[in-house]
Design an enzyme around this catalytic site. Sequence first.
Site, PDB file in Angstrom:
ATOM      1  N   ASP A  13      44.308  43.259  37.774  1.00  0.00           N
ATOM      2  CA  ASP A  13      43.343  43.119  37.237  1.00  0.00           C
ATOM      3  C   ASP A  13      42.527  41.443  37.530  1.00  0.00           C
ATOM      4  O   ASP A  13      43.093  40.420  37.266  1.00  0.00           O
ATOM      5  CB  ASP A  13      43.411  42.859  35.693  1.00  0.00           C
ATOM      6  CG  ASP A  13      42.418  42.306  34.723  1.00  0.00           C
ATOM      7  OD1 ASP A  13      41.385  42.183  35.011  1.00  0.00           O
ATOM      8  OD2 ASP A  13      42.739  42.092  33.502  1.00  0.00           O
ATOM      9  N   LYS A  76      33.834  35.226  39.614  1.00  0.00           N
ATOM     10  CA  LYS A  76      33.637  36.700  39.124  1.00  0.00           C
ATOM     11  C   LYS A  76      32.057  36.643  38.606  1.00  0.00           C
ATOM     12  O   LYS A  76      31.439  37.810  38.675  1.00  0.00           O
ATOM     13  CB  LYS A  76      34.434  37.006  38.225  1.00  0.00           C
ATOM     14  CG  LYS A  76      34.515  38.788  37.975  1.00  0.00           C
ATOM     15  CD  LYS A  76      35.507  39.248  37.073  1.00  0.00           C
ATOM     16  CE  LYS A  76      35.664  40.690  36.768  1.00  0.00           C
ATOM     17  NZ  LYS A  76      36.870  41.044  35.861  1.00  0.00           N
ATOM     18  N   GLU A 181      37.638  48.620  34.437  1.00  0.00           N
ATOM     19  CA  GLU A 181      38.417  47.806  33.535  1.00  0.00           C
ATOM     20  C   GLU A 181      38.653  48.759  32.246  1.00  0.00           C
ATOM     21  O   GLU A 181      39.952  48.817  31.906  1.00  0.00           O
ATOM     22  CB  GLU A 181      37.898  46.408  33.167  1.00  0.00           C
ATOM     23  CG  GLU A 181      38.345  45.664  34.259  1.00  0.00           C
ATOM     24  CD  GLU A 181      37.478  44.407  34.303  1.00  0.00           C
ATOM     25  OE1 GLU A 181      37.007  43.803  33.409  1.00  0.00           O
ATOM     26  OE2 GLU A 181      37.359  43.602  35.309  1.00  0.00           O
ATOM     27  N   ASP A 207      36.089  46.237  25.360  1.00  0.00           N
ATOM     28  CA  ASP A 207      36.823  45.049  26.390  1.00  0.00           C
ATOM     29  C   ASP A 207      36.020  43.756  26.488  1.00  0.00           C
ATOM     30  O   ASP A 207      34.926  43.694  26.986  1.00  0.00           O
ATOM     31  CB  ASP A 207      36.908  45.774  27.557  1.00  0.00           C
ATOM     32  CG  ASP A 207      37.572  44.968  28.553  1.00  0.00           C
ATOM     33  OD1 ASP A 207      38.115  43.906  28.228  1.00  0.00           O
ATOM     34  OD2 ASP A 207      37.909  45.365  29.418  1.00  0.00           O
TER      35      ASP A 207
END
Length: 618
Positions: A13, A76, A181, A207
């Site tokens: 992850d 990211k 994810e 999420d």
Amino acid sequence: MAKKYEGCAVGIDLGTTYSCVAVWLDEHNRAEIIHNEQGNRTTPSFVAFTDDQRLIGDAAKNQVATNAENTVFDAKRLIGRKYSDSVVQKDRMLWPFKVISGVNDKPMIVVKYKGQEKLLCAEEISSMILTKMREIAEKFLESPIKNVVVTVPAYFCDAQRKATVDAGAIAGLNVIRIINEPTAAALAYGLDKRSNCVGEKNIFVFDLGGGTFDVSILTIKDKVFQVKATGGNTHLGGEDIDNRMVNYFVDEFKRKNKVDITGNPRALRRLRTACERAKRVLSFSVVTTVEVDSLFQGIDFFSSITRAKFEEINMDIFNECMEIVKSCLTDANMDKSTVNDVVLVGGSSRIPKVQQLLQEYFNGKDLCMSINPDEAVAYGAAVQAALLSEGFQNVPNLVLRDVTPLSLGLSATGDIMNVVIPRNTCIPVKITQSRETVADNQPDVLIEVYEGERTRASDNNLLGSFTLSGIPPSPRGYSFNVCFAIDENGILTVSATDKSTGNMNEITITNYKERLPADEIKKLIEEAKNYGIEDKKFLRKAKVMNALDYCVYKVKNALKQPEPNSKLSSVDIDMINSAITVASNLLDSSQQVEIGVLKSHLKELESMLERIITDKKE
Ligand code: AMP
């Protein structure tokens, strides 16, 4: 049947703020989250550069306050984006490290490493974090790892997915699959619950992480995990909440002290760390303090914030999350009452107001918090990695069916977006459309591929373009085929074929301006190897320095207790003392000293120590 890869693969992850790695354990019939060398199950997605070394993970985050300009995080948020992107421009103002525009508008991070300025792209930083996660896994498994499954936000666009694959390649890894994810989290949740899962179950995954927000609706039936719809915002998360708090306290500091700290990266970084800590406290407490000694110009900062105030300054963020929840259900054509479980994932899902809004929306339904929100994604990625690898025998027999998050299409006459693959289409998918020339004797056609939901093509994101040439002279309306194919990773390939002549003019979209060309990736792979070599060199030198330091200590101690029958003359003692002084000087200026010099001095001192001890024994 999906292709099986040789050996063992792990799931990573790759988070905005923290990353996590997991592996399937056949003998325990479950995935294991692997802890790092600090014993932590998640590792900060931070990379720092200093005058003598590169640090990744906890070591990088721990020194951020003293080296803010050269400590990079949030890669990211940059990956697959252009420098001119408004999101990048907004973030840039709050980052203590510098970001400039590179070739083709690619954002480049500027750091100082070993006294020299270096330009790094987001893929390189991400590759360094991936390398770290691989090392953590290799230490645990005691075997080399090549194959990995990496997770990305469901709402990541094509360029962001491809850039993530590139980051893996730079790290020397083979990214065997990119999975979303929330889908990974659902996999973890579904496995956890499968013993009491009867019939079909609709799961809503919420999420909210450090930098991204994703929602997905999945149906689990027998062994099939089918994603129905997905939505989100790749730029919404805990860090935006931190930013709100930082701005709130910057204003307060200005009001109280008549000074503005916004131009000072170190002060901002220290305030941000305090805000993040306060935010976490507010998840279980109704009021907390924020304290930073000597924040700016020697002025201490001390303040407090209530949960109510925290909720007030972040309410629009929370409301935006809820709007995305609603539109995902609309996309899936489902009523909220048909949702069986609402699963919380991501560290920011611990915020009480977020949980309250979500629970109210789902008519008071209990939210599922049985899986650790920080680890669920890596857990699911490890399951997927095991499903794709030959190295595991005891993996549950599951099938994952994901969807594409954004519509993909071509620009048609009049700047119209002609959708070929609508969003939320099940992947992998291949759709061929027949198209026609628009003018007589048109020798070639420009094919422009877009991604997005707007009616006007130019309002969407241009992924790339190519030309189908060599069309024989013919009146307008000459037809040719355009084929859109999305693979299991959600990555798109577009080709065009001239069906009449049989000419296959297949072209894959790889000409993203912001994407790294193959030769650049090759160069970066070499550079990544060099970073690795330099890190090891630094470690070797640090070990010699440690040994020298310890040897100086032992020699000094030995000299302090002279034996009555010692054969050491005063000349010997002077010589030893001067060797100690040289060693201490070398250690003080070790940065400029070669490892060979340190080693030879260590050898000399060790032989002196031996002599002192031997002399005493005689
Ligand atoms: P993730 O990307 O899932 O690792 O989530 C990281 C984000 O969750 C960071 O922004 C953290 O500050 C935030 N976070 C972690 N724990 C809490 C908590 N107890 N309350 C609020 N936010 C949290």
